[in-house]
Design an enzyme around this catalytic site. Sequence first.
Site, short mmCIF file in Angstrom:
data_model
loop_
_atom_site.label_atom_id
_atom_site.label_comp_id
_atom_site.label_asym_id
_atom_site.label_seq_id
_atom_site.Cartn_x
_atom_site.Cartn_y
_atom_site.Cartn_z
CE1 TYR A 175 -3.53 -2.55 -0.20
CE2 TYR A 175 -2.89 -3.27 1.99
CZ TYR A 175 -3.64 -3.45 0.83
OH TYR A 175 -4.48 -4.52 0.71
NE ARG A 318 -4.08 -17.41 8.65
CZ ARG A 318 -3.07 -17.97 8.03
NH1 ARG A 318 -3.30 -18.82 7.04
NH2 ARG A 318 -1.83 -17.69 8.36
FE1 SF4 Z 1 -8.26 -21.06 9.82
FE2 SF4 Z 1 -9.35 -22.05 7.62
FE3 SF4 Z 1 -10.89 -20.99 9.55
FE4 SF4 Z 1 -9.37 -19.41 8.08
S1 SF4 Z 1 -11.08 -20.68 7.37
S2 SF4 Z 1 -9.59 -19.34 10.28
S3 SF4 Z 1 -7.58 -20.66 7.75
S4 SF4 Z 1 -9.65 -22.81 9.69
#
Ligand code: SF4
Length: 669
Positions: A175, A318
Site C-alpha cells: 500500500y 485466523r
Molecule cells: Fe483457519 Fe481455515 Fe478458519 Fe481461516 S477458514 S480461520 S484458515 S480454519
Amino acid sequence: MPRDPRFDVLFEPVRIGPVTAPNRFYQVPHCTGMGYRRPRSLAALREMKAEGGWGTVCTEYTSIHPSSDDEPYPTASLWDDQDIDWHALMVDKVHAHGALAGVELWHGGAASANLYSRETPLGPASLPAGVNDPVQTRAMDKADIRELKRWHVEAAKRAQRAGFDIVYVYAAHHYLIRQFLSPANQRSDEYGGSLENRSRLLRELIVETKEAIGDTCAVAVRFSASTGGEDDDQDTTEPREMLELLSDLPDLWDVTVHDYSYEMGTSRFVEEAGLEAATSWVKGVTDKPVVSVGRFTSPETMLRLVRQGVIDLIGAARPSIADPFLPSKIAEGRDDEIRECIGCNICYIGDQTGTPIRCTQNPTIGEEWRKGWHPEDIPVKGSDAKVLIVGGGPAGLEAAVSLGKRGYEVTLAEARRELGGRVTLESALPGLAEWARVRDWRLNQIGKLPNVEFYRESVVDEEQILEFAADRVVIATGAKWRRDGMGRWHEAPIPGWDTPSVITPDDIMEGVMPTGPVVVFDDDHYYMGGVIAEVLRRAGLDVTLATPANEVSTWTQLTEEQYRIQAKILGLGIVLETGTAVTSVGEGSVTLESIHTGQTKEVEAATVVMTTSRLPQDALYHALADRIAIQRIGDCDAPGTIATAVYSGHRYAREMDTEVPIGVPFRRE
Ligand code: SF4
Ligand code: ADP
C-alpha cells in the site's frame, strides 16, 4: 481445570502508549468481507472476539479518503463524520467486554484503482494502479502529500471520536506508505531516493497522528520486517535500518513480512510461527511493545515467543476466527478445547469475493448478527427426539457435536474404521496434515458428551435405518469423485472414460498407486488436482496436469495460494497443459484439445486421473425420503468445500425443533 500457572504470563497487561491492553491476546486487523457494507454484522463479529477474551480487537483496513477505494473488496472507511457512528457501534461492543479497540487507517495508493469513487489513484510515481486494471496513478506532488497527511489526521480524529484506543499508520504490504518506503521510490525530492527520504512520509504521519490524538490513543505502525526473498531466509537489511531510524516514535510495532502469501500462508506452505525468523530482531531495536502473527494456536508456542523476547503481544487473525474463545479456553485451563485453525484460508475468500467471512472450523463466524449464532452457546433441545446420523465426515461429526450439546440423544454410524470422512483421507495428502484438526476437535467434543455414541465399521443400509426407528435420520454419506470426466467443461461423459486406466482421486486416497505416465485432468480448479499430481510425481511417475483453466488450481487465487501451488507443480517437473481439456481416452493415450484453438494432440497415458466433479452419495436418502423424517447434509446434499459441509451439519443441528424464518433465512443490513 485451573490453568497451568506457566501461562499466567499470557494474561499480563501490556502498556501501549496512553492505553493498557488487559492481556497479551491481540486480534490484529483482518478483513471480514463486511466493512462499511455490513456494519452490524461486523460489530457483532468483533464483539464475539472481545467476549472470548481477546484483550485487543481491531477492525479491518479502513480507508481514510475516497482516493483510496478498494472496491470490489469490502473495506471499512472513515471518509467523513457519517462513518463515525457505525465504528462507534463496534467500539462500544468491544469495550463492553473490557477489551481495547483498534483501527487500521489505510491508503492503498497504487494498489487502489478507485473503481467506486472514480478519484484519481495516487502514488509516489506514475505507476500501474489496482490489480491489472488499465489505469495509472498520478505521481503525488508536494500538495498531494500535504493533503494525504491532512486526510490521515482527520481520519485519526474521527477514529478518536468513535472511541478507538489504538490507531494505525499502515506502512506494510503493497500500500501507499510502503510504496514510498520501497527502494523503487526514486523521487528526486525529499520523499524519495535515500533511505531517510523514503521513510520521511512514514515519520511525518506517525508524528502528526500522535500530535492529533496521542493524548488518548496509542499510535501503532504496521511494518514489514523483511522485503522478501526465500521464505526461510528473508532480506531484513533495509527494514532494520528504517526501524532503527523510527524506533521509539510509535507506541506499538505490529510487524509482518512483505509477502502476503507468506504472512498468511496456508498450512500447505507455512508452519505455525512462520514469521519468527524474519521478525525476531525487531525487539532488539525498539523499546516499544511488538506484536506479530504466526497462526498461533498452541499456548506453548505463544509462551516461548514471549519468554524469548520475540513478541510482547500474541497477534492473531485466523486463530481468532477459528476460535473467538481461544484466550478464555487457555485462561480456564481448557486449551484442549481450542478449535484450532487448519490454515486453509477459506476465511480469506470473503474479502476476495465481497461476501461475509466463513471458516472451515467455526461455522458461526459471520453469522453472529444475521442469524444470532454464538460459537460457544447453542439453545437446548426442543424435543426428546432421538437422532441417527449416517456418516462420520465433517458434516456428520459437526451435526453430532452440536445436537449433542443441545442435549439430544444422538447415534452416529460410520462405515469405515476411522471417523472423519474426507478430512481423514485428505489430511494424508502432502501439505494437508493440519486439516485433520476438523475431525480431532469434534471427536474430542464428542468424548465429553455422554448422549452421543458412535459406531465405527458400520455400513448402514435402508433396513437397518428403519429398524433403528430413530425419530430423525440425517444422511451425511458424502460424495465420490466422478469417473466419467463430466464437470464444468464436459457436459457428457468423455469417450473412453470406462476403461480400467481411468481412476479418480478417491482411488489414490484409498491407496491405489497407478503406473505412469499419468495425465491428471483437473476441471475442479481447487486444490485436489494439483495435490494428486504432486503425490504421483513424488512417487516417481511422469505426470501431466491438463486443465481448461489458464493456470493450475485457479480458485486458490482466493486463498492466496495459487502462485505457490503453480511454483510447486513446475518445480516438481510436472508438465502443465493449461487451456486444455482431455477429450477422449484411448489405449495407453489420451487426446488433449486446446480450448482456444481446438487443436488436438495425443499424449501417452497409462493412467488418467479424473478430477472434475463429484457425485453425492444419496441413495439411502432417496430410498427413504417419502417414508421417514430424514434429511441429507454436507456433500451428500451438494458437494462443496469442507467449510460448507461443517456449516451444513451445524445448521441442521441448530435449526432442529426451532422456528426458522420463512423466506430469507437471515437478517439483512
Ligand atoms: Fe483457519 Fe481455515 Fe478458519 Fe481461516 S477458514 S480461520 S484458515 S480454519
Ligand atoms: P461430508 O463432507 O459431507 O461430511 P464425507 O465424504 O467427508 O462427507 O463423509 C461421508 C462419510 O460417510 C464417510 O466417512 C463414509 O465412509 C460414510 N458413509 C457413506 N455411506 C455410509 C453408510 N451407508 N453407512 C455408514 N457410513 C457411510
